[in-house]
Design a protein around this motif. Structure first.
Motif, mmCIF file in Angstrom:
data_model
loop_
_atom_site.group_PDB
_atom_site.id
_atom_site.type_symbol
_atom_site.label_atom_id
_atom_site.label_comp_id
_atom_site.label_asym_id
_atom_site.label_seq_id
_atom_site.Cartn_x
_atom_site.Cartn_y
_atom_site.Cartn_z
ATOM 1 N N LYS A 1 2.422 1.715 -3.421
ATOM 2 C CA LYS A 1 1.415 2.252 -4.354
ATOM 3 C C LYS A 1 1.213 3.755 -4.124
ATOM 4 O O LYS A 1 1.052 4.519 -5.074
ATOM 5 N N GLU B 1 4.098 5.448 -5.649
ATOM 6 C CA GLU B 1 3.945 5.426 -7.108
ATOM 7 C C GLU B 1 2.989 6.526 -7.556
ATOM 8 O O GLU B 1 3.228 7.205 -8.554
ATOM 9 N N TRP B 2 1.937 6.705 -6.816
ATOM 10 C CA TRP B 2 0.945 7.744 -7.088
ATOM 11 C C TRP B 2 1.627 9.113 -7.053
ATOM 12 O O TRP B 2 1.424 9.948 -7.939
ATOM 13 N N SER C 1 -8.745 4.641 -5.431
ATOM 14 C CA SER C 1 -8.479 3.521 -6.338
ATOM 15 C C SER C 1 -9.642 2.532 -6.349
ATOM 16 O O SER C 1 -9.871 1.840 -7.332
ATOM 17 N N SER D 1 0.839 -1.211 0.000
ATOM 18 C CA SER D 1 0.000 0.000 0.000
ATOM 19 C C SER D 1 0.864 1.247 0.000
ATOM 20 O O SER D 1 0.568 2.222 -0.701
ATOM 21 N N GLN E 1 -6.320 4.652 -1.325
ATOM 22 C CA GLN E 1 -7.076 3.402 -1.364
ATOM 23 C C GLN E 1 -8.534 3.668 -1.700
ATOM 24 O O GLN E 1 -9.139 2.946 -2.491
#
Length: 181
Positions: free
Chosen positions: A14, A17-18, A178, A11, A175
């Motif tokens: 991610k 990455e965002w 997404s 998490s 989260q």
């Protein structure tokens, strides 16, 4: 416990990455979130997560050396991840100190960290953990549980440290977006 820690770290990757995608598209990422994520990866995995995996690997090596050999040198992989994390941290510090850092260089450090982290966790989930579950006995797991530190995760534990609160909020927002996007 190790799988839960992996899910938490995934998490976080991610979320990173965002932020890096935002940076790549010319936007301004939340540097506080990136700094907190890097601080987390500099501290928690090396101090608490990887030592647990190393204990499981050592026990697997004694139970099934052939399978352990197929997995490879887990400690060396952990060292490589630590090097990539420090590279990314140094690059981030340069950017935050307003050094003349090419955008491509920062993105390369970030992507290098993200790729090595995700590939490593995939290998452990797909190969290492199943091998350990198959080879180790209930007594092995009891002994390992007794040996492992139970230090609370500073980001995903019950008590989130103040320095990680903005990061936790960003992860929750990512989260939620997404799931609805």
């Amino acid at each position: 416990m190790l799988r839960r820690e992996h899910a938490n770290m995934a998490s976080l990757v991610k979320t990173l990455e965002w932020q890096i995608n935002e940076f790549e598209q010319g936007g301004r990422p939340d540097y506080e979130v990136i700094r907190s994520a890097v601080d987390y990866f500099l501290a928690f995995p090396d101090l608490y997560h990887h030592p647990k995996e190393d204990m499981v690997y050592t026990r697997l090596l004694s139970r099934d050396p052939a399978v352990a050999q197929q997995i490879g040198d887990l400690r060396h992989e952990h060292e490589i991840i630590a090097v990539r994390t420090r590279e990314f941290s140094a690059g981030l510090n340069a950017v935050l100190d307003e050094a003349q850092v090419p955008r491509e260089a920062f993105v390369r450090w970030a992507r290098g960290f993200i790729e090595v982290q995700m590939a490593h966790m995939r290998m452990e989930e797909d190969v290492f953990f199943p091998a350990a579950l198959q080879a180790l006995t209930a007594a092995d797991w009891e002994a390992l549980t007794a040996e492992m530190t139970s230090e609370e995760d500073p980001l995903f534990g019950e008590t989130v440290g103040a320095r990680f609160e903005a990061l936790r909020q960003t992860i929750l927002r990512w989260q939620q977006e997404s799931q609805h996007g």
